[in-house]
Design an enzyme around this catalytic site. Sequence first.
Site, PDB file in Angstrom:
ATOM      1  N   SER A 121       0.874  -1.191   0.000  1.00  0.00           N
ATOM      2  CA  SER A 121       0.000   0.000   0.000  1.00  0.00           C
ATOM      3  C   SER A 121       0.902   1.229   0.000  1.00  0.00           C
ATOM      4  CB  SER A 121      -0.841  -0.009   1.278  1.00  0.00           C
ATOM      5  OG  SER A 121      -1.417   1.261   1.518  1.00  0.00           O
ATOM      6  N   TYR A 134      -2.473  -1.180  10.453  1.00  0.00           N
ATOM      7  CA  TYR A 134      -2.437  -1.373   8.994  1.00  0.00           C
ATOM      8  C   TYR A 134      -1.102  -0.869   8.435  1.00  0.00           C
ATOM      9  CZ  TYR A 134      -3.940  -1.100   4.091  1.00  0.00           C
ATOM     10  OH  TYR A 134      -4.038  -1.252   2.729  1.00  0.00           O
TER      11      TYR A 134
HETATM   12  P1  NAD Z   1     -11.335  -5.858  -0.367  1.00  0.00           P
HETATM   13  O1  NAD Z   1     -11.820  -5.750   1.034  1.00  0.00           O
HETATM   14  O2  NAD Z   1     -12.239  -5.493  -1.486  1.00  0.00           O
HETATM   15  O3  NAD Z   1     -10.760  -7.315  -0.630  1.00  0.00           O
HETATM   16  C1  NAD Z   1      -9.921  -7.926   0.306  1.00  0.00           C
HETATM   17  C2  NAD Z   1      -9.927  -9.392   0.019  1.00  0.00           C
HETATM   18  O4  NAD Z   1      -9.127 -10.065   0.999  1.00  0.00           O
HETATM   19  C3  NAD Z   1     -11.338  -9.986   0.106  1.00  0.00           C
HETATM   20  O5  NAD Z   1     -11.523 -10.909  -0.926  1.00  0.00           O
HETATM   21  C4  NAD Z   1     -11.309 -10.678   1.463  1.00  0.00           C
HETATM   22  O6  NAD Z   1     -12.209 -11.763   1.562  1.00  0.00           O
HETATM   23  C5  NAD Z   1      -9.867 -11.149   1.506  1.00  0.00           C
HETATM   24  N1  NAD Z   1      -9.451 -11.514   2.848  1.00  0.00           N
HETATM   25  C6  NAD Z   1      -9.467 -10.765   3.976  1.00  0.00           C
HETATM   26  N2  NAD Z   1      -9.028 -11.498   5.015  1.00  0.00           N
HETATM   27  C7  NAD Z   1      -8.721 -12.735   4.517  1.00  0.00           C
HETATM   28  C8  NAD Z   1      -8.214 -13.926   5.088  1.00  0.00           C
HETATM   29  N3  NAD Z   1      -7.935 -14.014   6.398  1.00  0.00           N
HETATM   30  N4  NAD Z   1      -8.010 -14.992   4.281  1.00  0.00           N
HETATM   31  C9  NAD Z   1      -8.297 -14.932   2.963  1.00  0.00           C
HETATM   32  N5  NAD Z   1      -8.788 -13.833   2.369  1.00  0.00           N
HETATM   33  C10 NAD Z   1      -8.993 -12.750   3.143  1.00  0.00           C
HETATM   34  O7  NAD Z   1     -10.009  -4.995  -0.447  1.00  0.00           O
HETATM   35  P2  NAD Z   1      -9.116  -4.550  -1.694  1.00  0.00           P
HETATM   36  O8  NAD Z   1      -9.184  -3.087  -1.769  1.00  0.00           O
HETATM   37  O9  NAD Z   1      -9.387  -5.355  -2.887  1.00  0.00           O
HETATM   38  O10 NAD Z   1      -7.688  -4.917  -1.071  1.00  0.00           O
HETATM   39  C11 NAD Z   1      -6.820  -5.901  -1.599  1.00  0.00           C
HETATM   40  C12 NAD Z   1      -5.422  -5.607  -1.084  1.00  0.00           C
HETATM   41  O11 NAD Z   1      -5.017  -4.320  -1.560  1.00  0.00           O
HETATM   42  C13 NAD Z   1      -5.304  -5.568   0.431  1.00  0.00           C
HETATM   43  O12 NAD Z   1      -4.076  -6.149   0.820  1.00  0.00           O
HETATM   44  C14 NAD Z   1      -5.293  -4.077   0.730  1.00  0.00           C
HETATM   45  O13 NAD Z   1      -4.640  -3.756   1.930  1.00  0.00           O
HETATM   46  C15 NAD Z   1      -4.553  -3.544  -0.490  1.00  0.00           C
HETATM   47  N6  NAD Z   1      -4.794  -2.125  -0.765  1.00  0.00           N
HETATM   48  C16 NAD Z   1      -6.017  -1.673  -1.142  1.00  0.00           C
HETATM   49  C17 NAD Z   1      -6.174  -0.317  -1.401  1.00  0.00           C
HETATM   50  C18 NAD Z   1      -7.486   0.267  -1.850  1.00  0.00           C
HETATM   51  O14 NAD Z   1      -7.591   1.489  -1.928  1.00  0.00           O
HETATM   52  N7  NAD Z   1      -8.490  -0.517  -2.175  1.00  0.00           N
HETATM   53  C19 NAD Z   1      -5.104   0.548  -1.249  1.00  0.00           C
HETATM   54  C20 NAD Z   1      -3.874   0.051  -0.847  1.00  0.00           C
HETATM   55  C21 NAD Z   1      -3.723  -1.303  -0.613  1.00  0.00           C
END
Ligand code: NAD
Length: 261
Positions: free
Chosen positions: A145, A158
Amino acid sequence: MYKELENKVAVVTGGSKGIGTAIAQRFGKEKMNVVVNYNSDKEGAEKAVKAIEEAGGKAVSVQADVSSEEGIQRLLDTALENFGTLDIWVNNAGMENQHPTHELSLEDWERVLKVNLTGVFIGTKAALNYFTENDKKGNIINMSSVHEQIPWPTFAHYAASKGGVKLFTETVAMEYAPKGIRINSIGPGAIRTPINAAKFDDPEQKELLESMIPLGRVGEPKEIAAAAAWLASDESSYVTGITLFADGGMTLYPSFQGGKG
Ligand code: NAD
């Protein structure tokens, strides 16, 4: 599209929604074989499987909590049983919640660290074991991130987890480079996914967020999937140990825009 990705085998954790689904779909377009992991949202994972198949790839969905070694082993076993090998492992699953640090419970701290950092370690370890035992020049991609670099008050757990992912990625990259194994992170900025849907639904919060992004808009999951496809491909063959920020310029100190400061 990257021709060399055709028929490659990938595991994508947290593939039932958001960025994980977008990566799985992009891998489908690359005609890859994909293990789509979900923790609780079976329906979301099944939709991703269907999209991959429609795009010309092959896919199977598997339940596993990424913070458990047994769950991670199930993902690896499924890849080997269904597709015969493993080429690319994407540690995408992650979670967040907001608390002032003095009110952050140990339980919340441990859960976020367990999924976002320990989960990356366990997944990476499983992939490294397979790659080294089979003399394979595999590829690992971790979802970090912008908050591996930008402090984020009220999200200390986080930010700590993503800061951990950064140095973990760099260390493992150096350790396994002699074997030709590459490992990189992606640093998304604000991406339109369920993790922050509430923020984007509130016009005031959305405007505030956009003012922190030099490109002036939030990103789409497919823009992160494009970074993942490039890191998975041979086009990035000389790249290891980096964080590829895909953040619309969020890490560029946007408060200095226009010569302020
Ligand atoms: P999201 O909440 O839409 O998806 C997260 C996914 O992780 C979901 O499918 C959820 O079921 C899965 N998950 C959570 N805990 C889990 C576990 N214990 N075992 C298996 N699966 C699990 O979030 P996203 O935005 O798609 O995020 C994906 C990644 O990107 C994450 O690591 C997040 O920190 C990172 N990220 C997202 C953003 C953003 O703005 N969306 C920004 C920076 C980083």
